[in-house]
Design a protein around this motif. Structure first.
Motif, mmCIF file in Angstrom:
data_model
loop_
_atom_site.group_PDB
_atom_site.id
_atom_site.type_symbol
_atom_site.label_atom_id
_atom_site.label_comp_id
_atom_site.label_asym_id
_atom_site.label_seq_id
_atom_site.Cartn_x
_atom_site.Cartn_y
_atom_site.Cartn_z
ATOM 1 N N LEU A 1 0.902 -1.269 0.129
ATOM 2 C CA LEU A 1 -0.040 -0.213 0.025
ATOM 3 C C LEU A 1 1.020 1.106 0.106
ATOM 4 C CD1 LEU A 1 -3.266 0.610 2.253
ATOM 5 C CD2 LEU A 1 -1.576 2.401 1.700
ATOM 6 N N VAL A 2 0.819 1.861 -0.982
ATOM 7 C CA VAL A 2 1.470 3.289 -1.354
ATOM 8 C C VAL A 2 0.820 4.349 -1.237
ATOM 9 C CG1 VAL A 2 3.162 4.538 -2.648
ATOM 10 C CG2 VAL A 2 3.470 1.971 -2.496
ATOM 11 N N LEU B 1 -6.010 -1.321 -6.628
ATOM 12 C CA LEU B 1 -6.948 -0.679 -6.200
ATOM 13 C C LEU B 1 -6.405 0.595 -5.620
ATOM 14 C CD1 LEU B 1 -9.828 -0.608 -5.232
ATOM 15 C CD2 LEU B 1 -9.117 -1.794 -3.148
ATOM 16 N N LEU B 2 -7.146 1.723 -6.250
ATOM 17 C CA LEU B 2 -6.632 3.129 -5.982
ATOM 18 C C LEU B 2 -7.914 3.948 -5.073
ATOM 19 C CD1 LEU B 2 -6.221 4.294 -9.698
ATOM 20 C CD2 LEU B 2 -4.543 3.203 -8.009
ATOM 21 N N PHE B 3 -7.430 4.613 -4.102
ATOM 22 C CA PHE B 3 -8.129 5.341 -2.877
ATOM 23 C C PHE B 3 -7.706 6.854 -3.421
ATOM 24 C CE2 PHE B 3 -7.552 1.273 -1.101
ATOM 25 C CZ PHE B 3 -8.761 0.998 -0.501
ATOM 26 N N ASP B 4 -8.762 7.462 -3.704
ATOM 27 C CA ASP B 4 -8.814 9.108 -3.876
ATOM 28 C C ASP B 4 -9.209 9.757 -2.620
ATOM 29 O OD1 ASP B 4 -8.170 11.657 -4.688
ATOM 30 O OD2 ASP B 4 -9.908 11.754 -6.388
ATOM 31 N N GLU B 5 -8.576 10.128 -1.682
ATOM 32 C CA GLU B 5 -9.002 10.853 -0.359
ATOM 33 C C GLU B 5 -10.065 9.829 0.163
ATOM 34 O OE1 GLU B 5 -8.318 14.720 0.384
ATOM 35 O OE2 GLU B 5 -6.813 15.067 -1.435
ATOM 36 N N GLN C 1 -6.700 -4.643 2.957
ATOM 37 C CA GLN C 1 -5.652 -4.707 2.050
ATOM 38 C C GLN C 1 -4.335 -5.674 2.273
ATOM 39 O OE1 GLN C 1 -2.424 -3.098 2.752
ATOM 40 N NE2 GLN C 1 -1.368 -3.494 0.710
ATOM 41 N N GLN C 2 -4.105 -5.715 3.710
ATOM 42 C CA GLN C 2 -3.156 -6.849 3.945
ATOM 43 C C GLN C 2 -3.709 -8.158 3.857
ATOM 44 O OE1 GLN C 2 -1.569 -5.024 7.591
ATOM 45 N NE2 GLN C 2 0.171 -4.427 6.425
ATOM 46 N N LYS C 3 -4.983 -8.608 4.136
ATOM 47 C CA LYS C 3 -5.556 -9.631 4.145
ATOM 48 C C LYS C 3 -5.478 -10.163 2.743
ATOM 49 C CE LYS C 3 -10.110 -11.065 4.921
ATOM 50 N NZ LYS C 3 -11.547 -10.618 5.426
ATOM 51 N N LEU C 4 -5.946 -9.227 1.835
ATOM 52 C CA LEU C 4 -6.007 -9.649 0.534
ATOM 53 C C LEU C 4 -4.800 -9.560 -0.260
ATOM 54 C CD1 LEU C 4 -9.661 -8.325 -0.367
ATOM 55 C CD2 LEU C 4 -8.991 -10.655 0.274
ATOM 56 N N GLY C 5 -3.851 -9.076 0.317
ATOM 57 C CA GLY C 5 -2.662 -8.772 -0.480
ATOM 58 C C GLY C 5 -2.722 -7.749 -1.523
ATOM 59 N N LEU C 6 -3.435 -6.820 -1.655
ATOM 60 C CA LEU C 6 -3.772 -5.805 -2.762
ATOM 61 C C LEU C 6 -2.806 -5.083 -2.746
ATOM 62 C CD1 LEU C 6 -7.344 -5.106 -1.767
ATOM 63 C CD2 LEU C 6 -7.061 -6.410 -3.843
ATOM 64 N N THR C 7 -2.341 -4.735 -4.021
ATOM 65 C CA THR C 7 -1.685 -3.577 -4.458
ATOM 66 C C THR C 7 -2.407 -2.280 -4.342
ATOM 67 O OG1 THR C 7 -0.388 -4.973 -6.100
ATOM 68 C CG2 THR C 7 0.041 -2.441 -6.138
ATOM 69 N N SER C 8 -2.234 -1.284 -3.692
ATOM 70 C CA SER C 8 -3.144 -0.168 -3.268
ATOM 71 C C SER C 8 -2.294 1.150 -3.451
ATOM 72 C CB SER C 8 -3.717 -0.304 -2.025
ATOM 73 O OG SER C 8 -4.667 -1.261 -2.118
ATOM 74 N N VAL C 9 -2.850 2.117 -4.079
ATOM 75 C CA VAL C 9 -2.338 3.311 -4.134
ATOM 76 C C VAL C 9 -3.368 4.379 -3.391
ATOM 77 C CG1 VAL C 9 -1.397 5.208 -5.453
ATOM 78 C CG2 VAL C 9 -1.232 2.823 -6.364
ATOM 79 N N TYR C 10 -2.970 5.134 -2.624
ATOM 80 C CA TYR C 10 -3.886 5.818 -1.714
ATOM 81 C C TYR C 10 -3.509 7.261 -1.667
ATOM 82 C CZ TYR C 10 -6.399 6.339 2.983
ATOM 83 O OH TYR C 10 -7.174 6.621 3.748
ATOM 84 N N VAL C 11 -4.574 7.967 -2.175
ATOM 85 C CA VAL C 11 -4.118 9.641 -2.029
ATOM 86 C C VAL C 11 -4.634 10.401 -0.747
ATOM 87 C CG1 VAL C 11 -4.814 11.953 -3.189
ATOM 88 C CG2 VAL C 11 -3.811 10.045 -4.538
ATOM 89 N N THR C 12 -3.958 11.286 -0.091
ATOM 90 C CA THR C 12 -4.364 11.915 0.896
ATOM 91 C C THR C 12 -3.433 13.209 0.963
ATOM 92 O OG1 THR C 12 -5.022 11.875 3.148
ATOM 93 C CG2 THR C 12 -3.075 10.467 2.690
#
Lengths: 729, 360
Positions: free
Chosen positions: B37-38, B161-165, B186-197
């Motif tokens: 998760l970045v 999976l992207l998260f926009d704020e 995210q950790q349970k499913l091992g997803l690559t996530s990009v998160y904006v905040t």
């Protein structure tokens, strides 16, 4: 997406090689050579009948095939589509205009290339299909080169809207310009244009110093200015009463705003004649009581001014309601906490904030009056205005299209000038303070003087308006208004009689034909209007592309073209090859579609702007394409707007007169044109009966739909009332 | 039916995004490992949302290359990428039920209705909303809508999976809970996530790694600890955790300890990875507010004499505005029992932990 360009290539070939290239209109038969092959397709006609200029179309068509044959990401693929499509489209258009019924259209071309053995008729099914195919090949090519984010659907939609506007708005207007300069020998002559544009009966000013009438331009401008001023004042008074006072019967005032939509524009004139004409109620009463002899004073400036003010006040009212509501009460509350009295608040805060809106309302009234046709036609008498002059230049004994075109240019110039001013004003001076957030606060009461003035203006006028409508509804039931007021159903029977003959029901009334045609035309044009309007709105709101500003400007420009100008221009442009439509129902439908389109665009833009863009984007990230997103997300959310747009297009198609009166034919007569014809024959009874039937019908349609649509909202505001009710002029 | 994982890495190579003359993202390169998760963190207008939207395919890069799962996706529109996004406004379709919303991507992707419904139910189950399928989005609370948006994005088993704020519309308490839930999922499913905040605390809490952006370029990439303890420049030092930036001079370094002169005082600054690259001379000393300790005694040792301009009581801690020869300073002290009253002059000492050297 690749197969879609393949499909268009195939359709291009179908239109070229299989379908009849020329239309089968009456003029076509005379030039059709004997023994044309398979339905006279362009391929056969070009090879076998000596119309060699059709054969070069094989080149761009083959280029399309080449493009499709190439592998998907080959760099030449989009270029072939683009160049092939563009060249094909251009060649089709150029040959269509250059070669008419009797060979070359311009003598210069004949001198250059030598005479042709034969001419050609108007575009038919094949030509239309092939041109459409060329258009979409071109746009696919553009998309393939990375324009519009590589989205073929958007590129195609833009191309389609642009081409239709060019064909059905700008081409006709271009014809007006060129025929105003028609030197008589088929060529364009600047001198002829100048002579026509500066004709003394257009511009003379001798009413100022002798008792003769002034030029028609001055008449029009004077009338428009007066109408603009009066409607604005009345509209402001109505708006203040409706929004800023505790007036009880606000619903009744709101009803006023619906009236212009459901009323054919000349109906007010009929009502005014019933009151003030030579046998009008008021005229007779005055003669009885005070011995004032009946006269024809109402025919002329006073009558037209009165009817236009009556007809357009509701529009000014709508504009002003928006303006008055747009003033955030907190600003006025702030002024009051700063110790300003009611009057000072009104003078220093409320009024200055309304001023741009007032100017806007004036310009709208000005444009509406300039473009109005029905009222001056019926009540104008000797007071000529541009719109009626244009009409009589075409249909009257003069039959001088060049003169009509010249008058049209002047009218168009005036309207566009006012439109431009209005845009500029709105663009730079709007103080609208309504934002997404609610502005809490209670608007202060109006100062006493203003309140009294508003009530004193608005209430009598509203009563007067309702009386007039009452007269129209009632007038159809009297034998002969003013002379013999006994009640009768004669006029209704005349118009809407039904008898039972031996072959079943017979629609014996004289109005049925035109009513059915009208409903058919309106029913066909409404979905087209809504579709074109919403698609354009989608492009304007949801897509970003180069030249979007210009695109928006052109689509809205048709808003400012007066109906009479459009009518004349359609006659000039579409009564000869390559596009021959006069006398058909298609020309009525097209005319109505492109005149009502801007309203539909406005409604679509207003509704679409309220749907958050992230909904589309989330649909895209979830794997739906643009088309799927439109179908599954945008359209369902727009449903109320679509229904409203459909209904208003339908109703407006039924009530419009100024443009279609030029385009009706005996086979395709429309209700409004028929009524105007009755009025000109002096058959008031039938005209009034028919008008009131239309008004009741339209009112019922609107009420029904508002009932249905009103309940299907999903918790968001849908359409902008104002956007829907602004009319094209 | 369960939700599988297709986590893939993301790589940006020299990506630039221009709007006419304005440059929103300028020559940005980074890579994100599958399953991480970045967070893209930065002030508003720094280009973080544009970067996110370029991963989604909602914006097209003006130049450069974008790889997802090792494949070049630069020119592919959003529709054709296996990347989903949770929007700031949630963007739930108001005319569809919750279940229809979650199944939307599956249905338009051509899955059979029954199968899509089953999978949507599994997705809703995953976010703890299995009983709400038949409701309309408008009938749910903000936090529940948020979960629906997450489920809708998850059921497509996206590569990224992207998260926009995603938390900006929630109240403070709920925000903390949702933040933990998202991280757990995210950790349970091992997803690559990009998160904006733009909220640095949120970024520190959820991220494996953080990409700090400022003025269209990347300021620094690192783990939360990296960024907090070893900021590379004054922007990162100030933006993450806040810092007093003090003019100083680097006068020597040895064994990972830099020696810095601040005014009259000379300080050893430990753990100076960044300082190791700096030439001797003018630098900035970044001092965390909680690294400033106030002592009543005056004028001894390495302390700096300061005057308390303002003292604010905040329950769990005190905030002090200080005036000194080094400029105005901002300090936090957990000693709320015996606060230093405004107007007194005391000595400020810098704790070892929480003092860093950054270039000027």
């Amino acid at each position: 997406m690749r197969h879609s360009s393949a499909l268009w290539v195939v359709l291009g070939w179908v239109g070229f090689a299989l379908l009849p290239w020329f239309s089968s209109a009456a003029t076509q038969l005379s030039v059709n050579p004997p023994g044309a092959g398979l339905a006279g397709s362009a391929l056969i006609d070009g090879l076998a009948n000596g119309r060699w200029w059709l054969v070069p179309l094989l080149v761009p068509l083959t280029a399309g095939v080449g493009a499709v044959a190439l592998p998907r990401h080959h760099p030449l693929h989009p270029w072939l589509l683009l160049v092939g499509g563009a060249v094909g489209l251009l060649w089709t258009v150029v040959q269509g205009f250059a070669i008419g019924l009797n060979g070359w259209s311009w003598s210069g071309l004949a001198a250059l290339f030598g005479p042709l053995p034969q001419g050609q008729g108007a575009f038919g099914l094949g030509a239309a299909l092939t041109m459409t195919a060329f258009l979409f090949q071109t746009t696919s090519g553009f998309a393939g080169l990375g324009c519009m984010k590589g989205d073929r659907f958007t590129a195609g939609a833009i191309g389609l809207v642009l081409l239709s506007i060019a064909l059905f708005v700008f081409l006709p207007v271009g014809f007006v310009l060129s025929s105003a300069g028609d030197g008589g020998a088929g060529g364009f002559s600047p001198l002829a244009l100048w002579t026509r544009l500066t004709a003394p009966d257009i511009w003379r000013l001798n009413c100022l110093y002798e008792s003769r009438s002034c030029g028609v331009v001055w008449n029009s401008v004077f009338l428009a200015t007066m109408t603009g001023l009066l409607t604005t004042l009345l509209g402001l008074a109505f708006a203040l009463v409706a929004v800023r006072t505790g007036f009880r019967a606000k619903g009744l005032l709101r009803m006023l705003t619906v009236l212009p939509i459901i009323t054919p524009p000349f109906v007010i004139s009929l009502a005014v004649i019933l009151l003030f004409g030579r046998t009008g109620t008021v005229t007779l009463a005055l003669a009885d009581w005070f011995g004032i002899p009946p006269s024809r004073w109402i025919y002329g400036l006073p009558g037209v001014l009165l009817t236009q003010t009556l007809a357009f006040t509701p529009i000014a009212f709508l504009v002003m309601i928006g303006v008055v509501q747009g003033i955030g009460p907190s600003l006025e509350e702030a002024a009051q906490t700063l110790r300003a009295s009611l009057w000072v608040t009104f003078r220093t805060v409320t009024w200055p904030m309304m001023r741009p809106g007032v100017a806007n309302a004036f310009l709208i009234g000005f444009i509406e009056s300039l473009a109005d046709f029905g009222n001056p036609l019926i009540l104008g008498g000797n007071y000529d205005v541009l719109s009626t002059k244009i009409y009589f230049a075409v249909v009257g004994a003069q039959n001088d299209p060049g003169r009509a075109a010249a008058l049209g240019i002047i009218l168009l110039g005036l309207c566009l000038g006012a439109f431009w001013l209005q845009r500029r004003w709105l663009g730079t001076k709007s103080y609208a303070t309504v934002s997404g957030k609610g502005d809490n606060g209670v608007p202060p009461a109006l100062p006493t003087g203003v309140r009294v003035a508003a009530f004193a203006t608005a209430i009598p006028w509203a009563v007067f308006t309702f009386i007039l409508y009452g007269m129209v509804l009632f007038g159809g039931f009297t034998e002969n208004w003013g002379r013999n007021n006994s009640l009768t159903l004669r006029h209704y029977r005349n118009a809407f009689d039904l008898t039972w003959g031996e072959h079943g029901l017979i629609w014996a009334g004289r109005a049925w034909d035109s009513l059915f045609t009208t409903i058919q035309v309106a029913g066909l044009s409404a979905p087209l209007t809504a579709a074109v309007g919403l698609m354009t709105a989608y492009l304007l709101v949801r897509q970003r592309f180069a030249g979007q500003g210009a695109f928006e400007f052109f689509t809205m420009l048709s808003f400012a073209i007066p109906g009479t100008v459009i009518g004349v221009s359609y006659i000039l442009a579409f009564n000869q090859p390559p596009v021959e439509l006069t006398g058909t129902m298609a020309i009525l439908i097209l005319c109505i579609v492109f005149r009502n389109m801007p309203v539909s665009i406005r409604a679509g833009v207003a509704a679409m702007s309220q749907i958050d863009r992230s909904l589309d984007e989330s649909s895209l990230t979830l794997g739906a394409g643009n088309l799927q997103t439109i179908r599954r997300v945008i359209l369902p959310l727009l449903r109320p707007a679509i229904v409203a747009s459909l209904v208003y297009s339908f109703v407006r198609a039924i009530t419009s007169i100024s443009a279609v009166i030029f385009l009706v034919s005996p086979q395709h007569e429309l209700a409004t044109a028929y009524i105007v014809g009755r009025v000109e024959q002096g058959d008031f009874g039938l005209a009034i009966a028919y008008s009131s039937a239309l008004i009741v019908l339209m009112g019922a349609v609107i009420a029904l739909i508002q009932l249905v649509v009103g309940e299907r909202r999903i918790g968001r505001r849908t359409t902008d009332r104002l956007a829907l009710q602004e009319k094209p002029v | 039916m369960s939700i599988a994982t297709n986590a893939a890495g993301v790589e940006f190579r020299n990506v630039t995004r221009r709007y006419g003359q304005a440059v929103a993202v300028n020559d940005v390169s980074f890579s994100i490992r599958a399953g991480d998760l970045v967070t893209l963190l930065g002030p508003s207008g720094c280009g973080k949302t544009t970067t996110l939207r370029m991963i989604a395919g909602l914006e097209m890069a003006s130049s450069g290359t974008i790889l997802i799962g090792g494949k070049d996706m630069t020119r592919l529109p959003a529709t054709d990428r296996n990347v989903t996004m949770v929007f700031q406004s949630y963007a739930l379709f108001p005319h569809m039920t919750v279940a229809e919303n979650v199944a939307y991507g599956l249905v338009v992707g051509g899955m059979r209705k029954a199968e899509a419904a089953e999978k949507a139910a599994a997705g809703l189950d995953l976010v703890g909303l299995s009983r709400y399928g038949q409701r309309l989005p408008s009938e749910l609370s903000g936090g529940q809508q948020q979960r629906v948006a997450v489920a809708r994005a998850l059921v497509l088993e996206p590569e990224v999976l992207l998260f926009d704020e995603p938390l900006s519309n929630l109240d403070a308490k709920l925000r903390r809970k949702m933040r933990d839930d998202i991280r757990d999922l995210q950790q349970k499913l091992g997803l690559t996530s990009v998160y904006v905040t733009h909220d640095q605390e949120e970024a520190l809490a959820v991220s494996d790694r953080i990409i700090v952006m400022n003025r269209s370029v990347i300021a620094q990439i690192g783990t939360p600890t990296d960024l907090y303890r070893r900021p590379r420049d004054r922007f990162v030092a100030d933006f993450i955790g806040g810092a007093n930036l003090i003019e100083a001079e680097l006068i020597g370094r040895a064994d990972g300890v830099a020696t810095v002169r601040v005014g009259h005082a000379v300080l050893p600054v430990p753990d100076a990875d960044v300082a190791a690259d700096l030439p001797l001379g003018g630098v900035l000393l970044a001092v965390r507010p909680n690294a400033i300790r106030l002592r009543a005694e005056v004028g001894t040792g390495n302390g700096v004499p300061v005057t308390v301009r303002k003292a604010t009581y905040l329950g769990s801690h005190m905030e002090y505005g200080l005036t000194s020869a080094l400029g105005d300073l901002f300090a936090i002290d957990t000693n709320v029992v015996n606060p230093v009253p405004a107007g007194t002059t005391v000595t400020a000492r810098f704790a070892d932990d929480g003092v860093m050297v950054v270039p000027r």
